[in-house]
Scaffold this motif. Structure first.
Motif, PDB file in Angstrom:
ATOM      1  N   MET A   1       0.823  -1.193   0.000  1.00  0.00           N
ATOM      2  CA  MET A   1       0.000   0.000   0.000  1.00  0.00           C
ATOM      3  C   MET A   1       0.868   1.258   0.000  1.00  0.00           C
ATOM      4  SD  MET A   1      -3.043   1.168   0.152  1.00  0.00           S
ATOM      5  CE  MET A   1      -3.878   2.620   0.569  1.00  0.00           C
ATOM      6  N   PHE A   2       1.896   1.258   0.862  1.00  0.00           N
ATOM      7  CA  PHE A   2       2.782   2.414   0.939  1.00  0.00           C
ATOM      8  C   PHE A   2       3.540   2.611  -0.358  1.00  0.00           C
ATOM      9  CE2 PHE A   2       6.884   4.357   2.052  1.00  0.00           C
ATOM     10  CZ  PHE A   2       6.414   5.557   2.540  1.00  0.00           C
ATOM     11  N   LYS A   3       3.889   1.499  -1.010  1.00  0.00           N
ATOM     12  CA  LYS A   3       4.631   1.587  -2.266  1.00  0.00           C
ATOM     13  C   LYS A   3       3.768   2.243  -3.346  1.00  0.00           C
ATOM     14  CE  LYS A   3       5.919  -2.325  -4.171  1.00  0.00           C
ATOM     15  NZ  LYS A   3       6.613  -3.491  -4.733  1.00  0.00           N
ATOM     16  N   HIS A   4       2.486   1.905  -3.392  1.00  0.00           N
ATOM     17  CA  HIS A   4       1.571   2.497  -4.379  1.00  0.00           C
ATOM     18  C   HIS A   4       1.374   3.987  -4.115  1.00  0.00           C
ATOM     19  CE1 HIS A   4       0.586  -1.290  -6.203  1.00  0.00           C
ATOM     20  NE2 HIS A   4       0.291  -1.812  -5.017  1.00  0.00           N
ATOM     21  N   LEU A   5       1.245   4.345  -2.855  1.00  0.00           N
ATOM     22  CA  LEU A   5       1.064   5.749  -2.493  1.00  0.00           C
ATOM     23  C   LEU A   5       2.312   6.557  -2.857  1.00  0.00           C
ATOM     24  CD1 LEU A   5      -0.755   7.840  -1.128  1.00  0.00           C
ATOM     25  CD2 LEU A   5       0.340   7.242   1.023  1.00  0.00           C
ATOM     26  N   PHE A   6       3.482   5.994  -2.594  1.00  0.00           N
ATOM     27  CA  PHE A   6       4.731   6.674  -2.931  1.00  0.00           C
ATOM     28  C   PHE A   6       4.867   6.848  -4.438  1.00  0.00           C
ATOM     29  CE2 PHE A   6       9.259   6.514  -4.017  1.00  0.00           C
ATOM     30  CZ  PHE A   6       9.678   7.650  -3.363  1.00  0.00           C
ATOM     31  N   LEU A   7       4.535   5.807  -5.192  1.00  0.00           N
ATOM     32  CA  LEU A   7       4.633   5.882  -6.646  1.00  0.00           C
ATOM     33  C   LEU A   7       3.667   6.928  -7.205  1.00  0.00           C
ATOM     34  CD1 LEU A   7       5.792   4.771  -9.282  1.00  0.00           C
ATOM     35  CD2 LEU A   7       3.986   3.066  -9.250  1.00  0.00           C
ATOM     36  N   ALA A   8       2.437   6.947  -6.697  1.00  0.00           N
ATOM     37  CA  ALA A   8       1.455   7.923  -7.159  1.00  0.00           C
ATOM     38  C   ALA A   8       1.903   9.351  -6.829  1.00  0.00           C
ATOM     39  CB  ALA A   8       0.095   7.632  -6.538  1.00  0.00           C
ATOM     40  N   SER A   9       2.455   9.542  -5.640  1.00  0.00           N
ATOM     41  CA  SER A   9       2.934  10.874  -5.253  1.00  0.00           C
ATOM     42  C   SER A   9       4.091  11.315  -6.130  1.00  0.00           C
ATOM     43  CB  SER A   9       3.375  10.862  -3.788  1.00  0.00           C
ATOM     44  OG  SER A   9       2.298  10.551  -2.955  1.00  0.00           O
ATOM     45  N   ALA A  10       5.005  10.399  -6.415  1.00  0.00           N
ATOM     46  CA  ALA A  10       6.151  10.736  -7.253  1.00  0.00           C
ATOM     47  C   ALA A  10       5.703  11.115  -8.666  1.00  0.00           C
ATOM     48  CB  ALA A  10       7.128   9.573  -7.290  1.00  0.00           C
ATOM     49  N   LEU A  11       4.745  10.372  -9.212  1.00  0.00           N
ATOM     50  CA  LEU A  11       4.244  10.686 -10.550  1.00  0.00           C
ATOM     51  C   LEU A  11       3.546  12.038 -10.580  1.00  0.00           C
ATOM     52  CD1 LEU A  11       2.939   7.234 -11.778  1.00  0.00           C
ATOM     53  CD2 LEU A  11       4.904   8.500 -12.634  1.00  0.00           C
ATOM     54  N   LEU A  12       2.735  12.316  -9.567  1.00  0.00           N
ATOM     55  CA  LEU A  12       2.047  13.601  -9.520  1.00  0.00           C
ATOM     56  C   LEU A  12       3.036  14.758  -9.410  1.00  0.00           C
ATOM     57  CD1 LEU A  12      -1.034  12.860  -7.268  1.00  0.00           C
ATOM     58  CD2 LEU A  12      -1.037  13.482  -9.678  1.00  0.00           C
ATOM     59  N   LEU A  13       4.065  14.585  -8.607  1.00  0.00           N
ATOM     60  CA  LEU A  13       5.070  15.649  -8.477  1.00  0.00           C
ATOM     61  C   LEU A  13       5.843  15.834  -9.781  1.00  0.00           C
ATOM     62  CD1 LEU A  13       6.454  15.039  -4.892  1.00  0.00           C
ATOM     63  CD2 LEU A  13       5.116  16.976  -5.701  1.00  0.00           C
ATOM     64  N   ALA A  14       6.169  14.736 -10.445  1.00  0.00           N
ATOM     65  CA  ALA A  14       6.942  14.838 -11.682  1.00  0.00           C
ATOM     66  C   ALA A  14       6.140  15.530 -12.778  1.00  0.00           C
ATOM     67  CB  ALA A  14       7.377  13.449 -12.128  1.00  0.00           C
ATOM     68  N   PHE A  15       4.892  15.134 -12.948  1.00  0.00           N
ATOM     69  CA  PHE A  15       4.083  15.741 -13.997  1.00  0.00           C
ATOM     70  C   PHE A  15       3.607  17.129 -13.606  1.00  0.00           C
ATOM     71  CE2 PHE A  15       3.618  11.266 -15.331  1.00  0.00           C
ATOM     72  CZ  PHE A  15       4.135  11.416 -16.603  1.00  0.00           C
ATOM     73  N   GLY A  16       3.429  17.384 -12.328  1.00  0.00           N
ATOM     74  CA  GLY A  16       3.047  18.711 -11.868  1.00  0.00           C
ATOM     75  C   GLY A  16       4.149  19.719 -12.102  1.00  0.00           C
ATOM     76  N   ALA A  17       5.406  19.284 -11.955  1.00  0.00           N
ATOM     77  CA  ALA A  17       6.535  20.187 -12.187  1.00  0.00           C
ATOM     78  C   ALA A  17       6.641  20.555 -13.660  1.00  0.00           C
ATOM     79  CB  ALA A  17       7.827  19.538 -11.708  1.00  0.00           C
ATOM     80  N   ARG A  18       6.274  19.650 -14.550  1.00  0.00           N
ATOM     81  CA  ARG A  18       6.327  19.938 -15.981  1.00  0.00           C
ATOM     82  C   ARG A  18       5.252  20.932 -16.385  1.00  0.00           C
ATOM     83  NH1 ARG A  18       6.333  15.125 -19.809  1.00  0.00           N
ATOM     84  NH2 ARG A  18       6.845  16.806 -21.227  1.00  0.00           N
ATOM     85  N   ALA A  19       4.167  21.007 -15.632  1.00  0.00           N
ATOM     86  CA  ALA A  19       3.053  21.873 -16.002  1.00  0.00           C
ATOM     87  C   ALA A  19       3.267  23.313 -15.553  1.00  0.00           C
ATOM     88  CB  ALA A  19       1.764  21.338 -15.395  1.00  0.00           C
ATOM     89  N   GLN A  20       4.280  23.570 -14.751  1.00  0.00           N
ATOM     90  CA  GLN A  20       4.529  24.909 -14.244  1.00  0.00           C
ATOM     91  C   GLN A  20       5.161  25.785 -15.325  1.00  0.00           C
ATOM     92  OE1 GLN A  20       3.442  25.843 -11.262  1.00  0.00           O
ATOM     93  NE2 GLN A  20       2.647  23.776 -11.030  1.00  0.00           N
ATOM     94  N   ALA A  21       5.019  27.082 -15.147  1.00  0.00           N
ATOM     95  CA  ALA A  21       5.627  28.047 -16.074  1.00  0.00           C
ATOM     96  C   ALA A  21       7.145  27.977 -15.952  1.00  0.00           C
ATOM     97  CB  ALA A  21       5.130  29.446 -15.757  1.00  0.00           C
ATOM     98  N   PRO A  22       7.869  28.336 -16.991  1.00  0.00           N
ATOM     99  CA  PRO A  22       9.332  28.299 -16.911  1.00  0.00           C
ATOM    100  C   PRO A  22       9.845  29.287 -15.865  1.00  0.00           C
ATOM    101  CG  PRO A  22       8.605  29.232 -18.999  1.00  0.00           C
ATOM    102  CD  PRO A  22       7.393  28.735 -18.298  1.00  0.00           C
ATOM    103  N   ALA A  23      10.860  28.863 -15.124  1.00  0.00           N
ATOM    104  CA  ALA A  23      11.392  29.687 -14.038  1.00  0.00           C
ATOM    105  C   ALA A  23      12.291  30.802 -14.551  1.00  0.00           C
ATOM    106  CB  ALA A  23      12.155  28.801 -13.063  1.00  0.00           C
ATOM    107  N   ASN A  24      12.795  30.700 -15.775  1.00  0.00           N
ATOM    108  CA  ASN A  24      13.730  31.698 -16.283  1.00  0.00           C
ATOM    109  C   ASN A  24      13.040  32.871 -16.972  1.00  0.00           C
ATOM    110  OD1 ASN A  24      12.814  30.445 -18.531  1.00  0.00           O
ATOM    111  ND2 ASN A  24      14.789  29.772 -19.292  1.00  0.00           N
TER     112      ASN A  24
END
Length: 63
Positions: A1-24
């Motif tokens: 269960m913890f492994k699935h939650l960790f994987l889902a959180s990691a995927l959300l963070l990875a794709f969420g970071a791509r959706a942000q505006a460029p920092a430069n």
């Protein structure tokens, strides 16, 4: 269960970071870029909700 939650959180963070505006300070999006076509998806959801509601009404009338 913890492994699935960790994987889902990691995927959300990875794709969420791509959706942000460029920092430069890249180009700002225009109205044409940010326009979201709600035509197809919204009509499918509406049709599905209508069909589900009619089904529930018919089931109540039978009971």
């Amino acid at each position: 269960m913890f492994k699935h939650l960790f994987l889902a959180s990691a995927l959300l963070l990875a794709f969420g970071a791509r959706a942000q505006a460029p920092a430069n300070g890249g180009p700002t999006p225009t109205a044409a870029v940010t326009a979201v076509p709600l035509d197809g998806g919204a009509s499918l959801l509406l049709a599905g909700g209508l069909a589900y509601g009619l089904r529930r009404l018919r089931q109540r009338r039978r009971a």
